[in-house]
Motif scaffolding. Structure first.
Motif, PDB file in Angstrom:
ATOM      1  N   THR B  47       0.871  -1.169   0.000  1.00 20.56           N
ATOM      2  CA  THR B  47       0.000   0.000   0.000  1.00 20.56           C
ATOM      3  C   THR B  47       0.905   1.215   0.000  1.00 20.56           C
ATOM      4  N   PHE B  48       0.936   1.874  -1.141  1.00 21.16           N
ATOM      5  CA  PHE B  48       1.853   2.987  -1.343  1.00 21.16           C
ATOM      6  C   PHE B  48       1.070   4.280  -1.162  1.00 21.16           C
ATOM      7  N   ILE B  49       1.460   5.049  -0.137  1.00 20.68           N
ATOM      8  CA  ILE B  49       0.688   6.252   0.152  1.00 20.68           C
ATOM      9  C   ILE B  49       1.328   7.467  -0.497  1.00 20.68           C
ATOM     10  N   ILE B  95      -7.320  -1.780 -13.749  1.00 25.01           N
ATOM     11  CA  ILE B  95      -6.928  -1.038 -12.552  1.00 25.01           C
ATOM     12  C   ILE B  95      -8.192  -0.552 -11.847  1.00 25.01           C
ATOM     13  N   GLY B  96      -8.322  -0.854 -10.557  1.00 25.03           N
ATOM     14  CA  GLY B  96      -9.488  -0.370  -9.812  1.00 25.03           C
ATOM     15  C   GLY B  96      -9.299   1.098  -9.454  1.00 25.03           C
ATOM     16  N   LEU B 175      -6.274   2.096  -7.355  1.00 29.14           N
ATOM     17  CA  LEU B 175      -5.935   3.496  -7.120  1.00 29.14           C
ATOM     18  C   LEU B 175      -7.013   4.106  -6.243  1.00 29.14           C
ATOM     19  N   MET B 176      -6.619   4.726  -5.138  1.00 24.82           N
ATOM     20  CA  MET B 176      -7.617   5.290  -4.232  1.00 24.82           C
ATOM     21  C   MET B 176      -7.280   6.747  -3.945  1.00 24.82           C
ATOM     22  N   ASP B 177      -8.191   7.637  -4.318  1.00 24.55           N
ATOM     23  CA  ASP B 177      -7.947   9.066  -4.161  1.00 24.55           C
ATOM     24  C   ASP B 177      -8.764   9.600  -2.986  1.00 24.55           C
ATOM     25  N   VAL B 206      -1.733  -1.173  -3.991  1.00 15.20           N
ATOM     26  CA  VAL B 206      -2.617  -0.025  -3.794  1.00 15.20           C
ATOM     27  C   VAL B 206      -1.813   1.265  -3.819  1.00 15.20           C
ATOM     28  N   VAL B 207      -2.259   2.221  -4.606  1.00 17.41           N
ATOM     29  CA  VAL B 207      -1.701   3.570  -4.519  1.00 17.41           C
ATOM     30  C   VAL B 207      -2.803   4.425  -3.904  1.00 17.41           C
TER      31      VAL B 207
END
Lengths: 210, 268
Positions: B47-49, B95-96, B175-177, B206-207
């Protein structure tokens, strides 16, 4: 003899003119939908085009209807038959509400929804047909509704160039100073407009996304 | 803890790099340079923040991964292939994508929202329905919510549906924004906890974009700090707390300030 007795007595003619009227309005609205909605979609996605297109449609709207019929008269093929001319003029008038409402409706779709759709890998086409148009449909329909109501009224003027429709009664009545004759044209025209307005309004409400 | 951390890193280093930025710059259509010379690697399964202030370029970085934006210079590689060279629609479907405003389709039921990508990918209806039920369970939602419309859900439920939708076609990358940015603190806490559990099971790459230091430290395998379109540093949460880098220290200080001030006020 009051106007209703007159209408009953001449029901053949009332019916014929009403059908003519409906035909003028129906065909022109159909053409305007076929041109206006795609144009609205195009300008919603290519913002450079929206000013010139909307401005042109606006300018057309400001031309007085009798003058527009006059302008169109010299056109080849179209000028040969009054009904073609009338349909062209009515189509042009109906364009503005259709283009504008399609544009507004699509632009009004929540940007987060469009962005999510794009990010999930919807193609432009899928985005348009599955997301943008369904969400804009009630705004677009309200444009159709305005266009139809305007057309029903304007189509009465088409009788001035001999295109038929309920305007026949009105112009004849004006020439003969016969109020009954005027009303025999005006009442069915008003009824048509009301009917179109209510039924399209109902449809619009049913299709409105929450 | 130390050993655990090392094992964790070893496992992922053998699995390799999932996403790579090479000298990436991005200039916005208005001519503003949003990102310059960005180099980073996201490892498979981590999980890359992306942490930073608004305007630091973290959302832009995220959108470069699924090519919602294209780099003005440099190269973004996903699974070793430059995104510029692959079919953009296929790339996005693999890509989600979860955003803060969720972006659920208001005219679709929960079921259709979640099943959208499987449906356009041509899955059979039975399989889609099964998958939707499976996902609802995965994100902790009742099966009968499938028939509801987004407006009938709470903010937390909507965000869960957003996550389920992103997972629908089982993408390797998510990808989660700022997915939990607009939620109340308790719901956010709950979703963060569930995110960790989910990630233990799924091991997606996860980014995750956030401006919340606490969230970054809690969820991240590594935290990349961004400032004014540049990458300041990439650190593990433990390293982050100990770092002497002035930017990192400023974040840690701001994070601790609230707790300290509350505690001090109690003693006076």
């Amino acid at each position: 003899m009051n106007v209703f007795q007159f209408m009953v007595q001449n029901h053949d003619q009332v019916l014929e003119l009403t059908l003519e009227h409906l035909w003028l309005v129906g065909i022109s609205t159909l053409l305007a939908v076929l041109i206006g909605i795609p144009l609205g979609i195009v300008i919603a996605h290519w913002p450079v085009l929206n000013k010139p297109v909307l401005a042109s449609a606006n300018i057309i709207q400001t031309i007085p209807s009798l003058a527009l019929f006059g302008f169109l008269l010299p056109l080849p093929w179209l000028g040969e038959r009054a009904d073609r001319l009338a349909i062209l003029a009515l189509t042009l008038y109906a364009l503005l509400p259709l283009i504008r409402n399609t544009f507004t409706g699509i632009r009004g779709v929540d940007p987060a929804v469009v962005e999510a759709g794009r990010g999930m890998g919807l193609t432009d086409r899928q985005l348009l047909f599955q997301v943008e148009l369904p969400l804009a449909v009630s705004v677009i329909l309200s444009g159709v509704r305005v266009a139809v109501v305007i057309s029903v009224g304007l189509a009465t003027i088409a009788a001035a160039i001999g295109a038929g429709g309920l305007g026949e009664f009105i112009f004849r009545g004006l020439a003969m100073v016969n109020n009954q004759l005027i009303l025999a044209g005006a009442i069915p025209a008003a009824a048509l407009a009301l009917f179109a307005d209510t039924s399209l309004g109902w449809l619009e409400k049913r299709l409105r996304p929450q | 803890m130390q050993r655990g951390q090392r094992l964790y890193m070893d496992r992922f280093s053998t699995n390799g790099v999932a996403i790579e930025f090479r000298d990436v710059s991005y200039v916005s259509p208005t001519g503003q340079e949003v990102l310059s010379g960005l180099n980073l690697e996201v490892l498979r399964g981590e999980t890359f923040i992306l942490l930073g202030r608004s305007g630091s370029g973290k959302t832009t970085t995220l959108k470069l991964v699924n090519r919602l934006l294209s780099p003005s210079a440099g190269e973004v590689r996903v699974d070793g292939a430059a995104t510029a060279g692959v079919d953009v629609i296929a790339l996005r479907r693999s890509i989600g994508y979860v955003i803060q405003d969720v972006g659920l389709f208001p005219h679709f039921t929960v079921e259709r929202n979640i099943g959208l990508v499987p449906r356009i990918e041509g899955w059979a209806e039975d399989r889609i329905r099964e998958r939707v039920q499976e996902l609802l369970q995965l994100v902790g939602l009742e099966p009968q919510l499938a028939e509801r419309y987004p407006r009938q859900l709470s903010g937390g439920q909507r965000q869960r549906v957003g996550v389920a939708r992103a997972l629908a076609a089982d993408p390797a990358v998510l990808l989660m924004d700022e997915p939990f940015g607009s939620l109340d603190p308790l719901t956010r806490d709950e979703l963060q906890r569930e995110f960790l559990l989910l990630q233990q099971r799924l091991h997606k790459t996860v980014v995750f974009v956030t401006h919340d230091v606490g969230e970054a430290l809690r969820l991240g395998s590594r935290v990349a700090l961004m400032e004014a379109g540049r990458l300041v540093t990439v650190l593990s949460p433990q390293e982050f707390l100990r770092s002497s880098d002035p930017w990192v220290a400023a974040y840690v200080k701001a994070f601790k300030a609230g707790l300290d001030s509350a505690a001090n006020r109690g003693t006076e």
